[in-house]
Design an enzyme around this catalytic site. Structure first.
Site, PDB file in Angstrom:
ATOM      1  N   LYS A 115       0.839  -1.205   0.000  1.00 37.71           N
ATOM      2  CA  LYS A 115       0.000   0.000   0.000  1.00 37.71           C
ATOM      3  C   LYS A 115       0.869   1.248   0.000  1.00 37.71           C
ATOM      4  O   LYS A 115       1.489   1.592   0.985  1.00 37.71           O
ATOM      5  CB  LYS A 115      -0.934   0.052   1.220  1.00 37.71           C
TER       6      LYS A 115
ATOM      7  N   GLU B 177       9.798   0.806  10.546  1.00 35.35           N
ATOM      8  CA  GLU B 177      10.840   1.816  10.344  1.00 35.35           C
ATOM      9  C   GLU B 177      10.149   3.152  10.556  1.00 35.35           C
ATOM     10  O   GLU B 177       9.317   3.560   9.747  1.00 35.35           O
ATOM     11  CB  GLU B 177      11.407   1.664   8.924  1.00 35.35           C
TER      12      GLU B 177
ATOM     13  N   CYS C 248      13.396  10.368   7.284  1.00 28.84           N
ATOM     14  CA  CYS C 248      13.289   9.874   8.659  1.00 28.84           C
ATOM     15  C   CYS C 248      14.608  10.048   9.405  1.00 28.84           C
ATOM     16  O   CYS C 248      14.615  10.174  10.615  1.00 28.84           O
ATOM     17  CB  CYS C 248      12.830   8.430   8.655  1.00 28.84           C
TER      18      CYS C 248
ATOM     19  N   GLU D  86       9.521  15.180  15.836  1.00 20.94           N
ATOM     20  CA  GLU D  86       9.945  15.110  14.440  1.00 20.94           C
ATOM     21  C   GLU D  86       9.127  16.100  13.617  1.00 20.94           C
ATOM     22  O   GLU D  86       7.910  16.029  13.597  1.00 20.94           O
ATOM     23  CB  GLU D  86       9.722  13.688  13.914  1.00 20.94           C
TER      24      GLU D  86
HETATM   25  P1  NAP Z   1       1.854   8.053   8.345  1.00 20.36           P
HETATM   26  O1  NAP Z   1       0.459   8.438   8.640  1.00 20.36           O
HETATM   27  O2  NAP Z   1       2.593   7.276   9.357  1.00 20.36           O
HETATM   28  O3  NAP Z   1       1.835   7.298   6.942  1.00 20.36           O
HETATM   29  C1  NAP Z   1       2.662   6.241   6.534  1.00 20.36           C
HETATM   30  C2  NAP Z   1       1.842   5.166   5.852  1.00 20.36           C
HETATM   31  O4  NAP Z   1       0.950   4.569   6.787  1.00 20.36           O
HETATM   32  C3  NAP Z   1       0.955   5.682   4.732  1.00 20.36           C
HETATM   33  O5  NAP Z   1       0.883   4.711   3.704  1.00 20.36           O
HETATM   34  C4  NAP Z   1      -0.368   5.837   5.425  1.00 20.36           C
HETATM   35  O6  NAP Z   1      -1.456   5.830   4.553  1.00 20.36           O
HETATM   36  C5  NAP Z   1      -0.387   4.627   6.315  1.00 20.36           C
HETATM   37  N1  NAP Z   1      -1.304   4.707   7.458  1.00 20.36           N
HETATM   38  C6  NAP Z   1      -1.792   5.805   8.082  1.00 20.36           C
HETATM   39  N2  NAP Z   1      -2.614   5.447   9.096  1.00 20.36           N
HETATM   40  C7  NAP Z   1      -2.661   4.100   9.104  1.00 20.36           C
HETATM   41  C8  NAP Z   1      -3.327   3.133   9.916  1.00 20.36           C
HETATM   42  N3  NAP Z   1      -4.124   3.499  10.932  1.00 20.36           N
HETATM   43  N4  NAP Z   1      -3.136   1.826   9.635  1.00 20.36           N
HETATM   44  C9  NAP Z   1      -2.338   1.437   8.638  1.00 20.36           C
HETATM   45  N5  NAP Z   1      -1.686   2.300   7.842  1.00 20.36           N
HETATM   46  C10 NAP Z   1      -1.820   3.612   8.073  1.00 20.36           C
HETATM   47  O7  NAP Z   1       2.683   9.327   8.015  1.00 20.36           O
HETATM   48  P2  NAP Z   1       2.095  10.692   7.395  1.00 20.36           P
HETATM   49  O8  NAP Z   1       0.797  11.088   8.022  1.00 20.36           O
HETATM   50  O9  NAP Z   1       2.125  10.576   5.952  1.00 20.36           O
HETATM   51  O10 NAP Z   1       3.188  11.688   7.918  1.00 20.36           O
HETATM   52  C11 NAP Z   1       3.087  12.144   9.260  1.00 20.36           C
HETATM   53  C12 NAP Z   1       4.423  12.157   9.910  1.00 20.36           C
HETATM   54  O11 NAP Z   1       5.002  10.851   9.876  1.00 20.36           O
HETATM   55  C13 NAP Z   1       5.454  12.995   9.225  1.00 20.36           C
HETATM   56  O12 NAP Z   1       5.342  14.324   9.512  1.00 20.36           O
HETATM   57  C14 NAP Z   1       6.710  12.373   9.744  1.00 20.36           C
HETATM   58  O13 NAP Z   1       6.993  12.857  11.027  1.00 20.36           O
HETATM   59  C15 NAP Z   1       6.395  10.932   9.836  1.00 20.36           C
HETATM   60  N6  NAP Z   1       6.881  10.159   8.683  1.00 20.36           N
HETATM   61  C16 NAP Z   1       7.968   9.386   8.838  1.00 20.36           C
HETATM   62  C17 NAP Z   1       8.446   8.672   7.766  1.00 20.36           C
HETATM   63  C18 NAP Z   1       9.641   7.808   7.871  1.00 20.36           C
HETATM   64  O14 NAP Z   1      10.236   7.477   6.859  1.00 20.36           O
HETATM   65  N7  NAP Z   1      10.015   7.368   9.039  1.00 20.36           N
HETATM   66  C19 NAP Z   1       7.828   8.747   6.533  1.00 20.36           C
HETATM   67  C20 NAP Z   1       6.682   9.525   6.401  1.00 20.36           C
HETATM   68  C21 NAP Z   1       6.235  10.211   7.489  1.00 20.36           C
HETATM   69  P3  NAP Z   1      -2.014   7.204   3.929  1.00 20.36           P
HETATM   70  O15 NAP Z   1      -0.854   8.065   3.620  1.00 20.36           O
HETATM   71  O16 NAP Z   1      -2.690   6.752   2.737  1.00 20.36           O
HETATM   72  O17 NAP Z   1      -2.920   7.761   4.962  1.00 20.36           O
END
Ligand code: NAP
Ligand code: MG
Length: 498
Positions: free
Chosen positions: A194, A269, A303, A400
């Site tokens: 996904k 991760e 990250c 973060e």
């Molecule tokens: P996120 O919500 O953690 O999204 C990462 C993935 O998880 C996306 O594919 C997202 O889908 C999915 N997801 C979200 N809620 C879920 C749930 N309840 N169950 C299963 N999968 C779920 O991250 P984001 O909202 O895009 O970004 C928010 C913050 O996360 C950023 O500001 C940053 O701090 C952190 N982040 C960290 C990394 C990293 O590489 N460690 C990468 C991205 C973001 P959808 O996007 O389709 O909702």
């Protein structure tokens, strides 16, 4: 001037994209679609089928059938490796097109995607292809104390876990797909991937590429959709044997809870707030651009971003003003403009999140030495920002931000900096800049982080294991360490009755 889009890219985005299940392109069972916007303009780029629970069920059935009955399950390791290698070759062959899709969907400069994301993704598949024929068990000498005089032949087999759900973020859409798919495939698993709702395009193109490389139907299924629906359904699904997740620590914890239903294996991760430490003996010509690259690469949406800069007090003003000068000189613009050095943040949500932190830093009394504002009045651009005069309890120091924002503070001794650097719930990356090997390795040992870069930052290689201490995650990606995360070990014990 802008990069001219390839015809194949124009065609790809002008046709509504479907889900990829069991080797077929299909609409979502609900018939719903969602729009992926271009973050440089906020306008809709493409329409995508929106997967939900019923599509997850279909994809899990397809992945299960491919795992248990399909040609994949009967293939030799060598055949599997050759297909994975071909995926790497095709990524390289279609590199211009993939980099354009990545730039359009994520906002990152085309030149950066072309120079970094694409070759890293291709090499990841090639590196993992080599492992297919090298997955081995052991023979083990048994001593079974309560069976004196008996003889045994015992060995281990390393087997695929089964059906794996992989949920990835939007910061390196193609590369995160590669990091996840490469090891899962080389060990013989089947996958439901996904992509993030913000950046589904390159994963959908990759599905076509994998089919072209000869990957049998159902081995990889791609389900664009929302995290709260499709993602949550995958993490909770009883037919899924493992879930691998990259994203926020907050959602990582939800994944762990959802996985408890059938105790599926979990690897995570997650986020970071990585320290980057500059000692007093550095060459400023290396350390200043190094510290700037550590935070500003990929707009700080990494990250491992070096988002906490610690500089020895005797060089603090010099290094911080050098990083601030670089920040002010970075050219922001559309990722398709060849002069652009930094594109927009990925989404309106991310833009509001990052500017919210800039606001909270000001309210808490920190000093902005460069940037600190929105750039322009269209799209999701934020100025590269350098902040000083912080205290260790401020949100901008603890949380973060995931944007081009670095907080800088001075330190005086190695003991002091080891404690400060480790004063975080995260433990993903760290940087050390010094000419003194003693200081470098003494501090590297004391840092609680999965990767420590010395006199460099953001260096990635498929052979280098990557992952987090503390709340930055469970398990490792890349290197041979990742193979453990995608295999079960079976002990086989035979009593010999000669
Ligand atoms: P996120 O919500 O953690 O999204 C990462 C993935 O998880 C996306 O594919 C997202 O889908 C999915 N997801 C979200 N809620 C879920 C749930 N309840 N169950 C299963 N999968 C779920 O991250 P984001 O909202 O895009 O970004 C928010 C913050 O996360 C950023 O500001 C940053 O701090 C952190 N982040 C960290 C990394 C990293 O590489 N460690 C990468 C991205 C973001 P959808 O996007 O389709 O909702
Ligand atoms: Mg988009």
């Amino acid at each position: 001037m802008t990069v001219t889009l390839e015809k194949s890219v124009q065609d790809f985005i002008s046709t509504p994209r479907q889900l990829f299940i069991g080797g077929q392109w299909v609409d979502a069972a609900s018939g719903r679609t969602f729009a992926t916007p271009n973050p440089a303009t906020g306008e809709t780029l493409a329409h995508i089928a929106e997967a939900d629970r019923e599509d997850v069920d279909r994809a899990v059935r397809a992945a299960r059938a491919a795992f248990e009955e399909g040609p994949w399950s009967r293939m030799t390791a060598s055949e599997r490796g050759r297909i994975i290698w071909r995926i790497g070759d095709l990524i390289e062959q279609y590199g211009d097109e993939l980099a354009q899709l990545e730039s359009l969907d994520n906002g990152k400069p085309y030149a950066v995607a072309r120079a970094a994301d694409i070759p890293l993704a291709a090499e990841l598949f090639r590196y993992m292809a080599g492992w297919a024929t090298k997955i081995e068990g052991n023979t083990i000498s048994l001593s079974v104390p309560y069976m004196p005089g008996s003889e045994f032949h015992a060995y281990t087999l390393r087997e695929p876990i089964g059906v794996v759900a992989q949920i990835i973020p939007w910061n390196f859409p193609l590369l995160m797909a590669a990091w996840k798919l490469g090891p899962a495939l080389t060990t013989g698993n089947t996958v439901i991937l996904k992509p993030a709702e913000q950046t589904p395009l390159s994963a959908l193109r990759l599905a076509e590429i994998m089919a072209e490389a000869g990957l049998p139907e159902g081995v990889v299924n791609v389900l664009p959709g929302y995290g709260e629906t499709a993602g949550a359904a995958l993490a909770a699904h009883d037919g899924v044997d493992k879930v691998a997740f990259t994203g926020s620590t907050e959602v990582g914890k939800l994944i762990v809870q959802a996985a408890a239903g059938n105790l599926k294996k979990v690897s995570l991760e997650l986020g970071g707030k990585s320290p980057n430490v500059v000692f007093d003996d550095v060459d400023p010509a290396l350390a200043i651009p190094g510290a700037a690259n550590a935070i500003f690469f990929n707009h700080g949406q990494c990250c491992v971003a070096g988002s906490r800069l610690f500089v020895h007090e005797s060089r603090f003003d010099e290094v911080v003003s050098g990083v601030a000068d670089i920040a002010r000189g970075i050219k922001l613009g559309s990722g398709l403009d060849p002069d652009t050095q930094m594109g927009p943040l990925v989404s309106d949500e991310q833009f509001r999140r990052v500017t919210g932190y800039l606001e909270s830093g000001r309210a808490e009394g920190a000093r902005t030495v460069a940037g600190g504002q929105r750039h322009g009045d269209k799209g999701y651009f934020v100025q590269p920002t350098v902040i000083t005069d912080t205290t260790s309890d401020m949100a901008i120091v603890r949380e973060e931000i995931f944007g081009p924002v670095v907080v800088a503070s001075p330190f005086s001794s190695l003991d002091e900096i080891a404690a400060q650097a480790n004063d975080t719930a995260y433990g993903l990356g760290a940087g050390i800049w010094t000419r003194d090997v003693n200081k470098a390795h003494a501090l590297a040992k004391r840092l609680r982080a999965g990767t420590v870069w010395i006199n460099c930052y953001n260096v990635f290689d498929a052979a280098l294991p990557f992952g987090g201490y503390k709340q930055s995650g469970w398990g490792r990606e890349m290197g041979h360490e990742v193979l453990e995360a995608y295999t079960e070990v079976k002990a086989v014990c035979t009593q010999l009755h000669p």
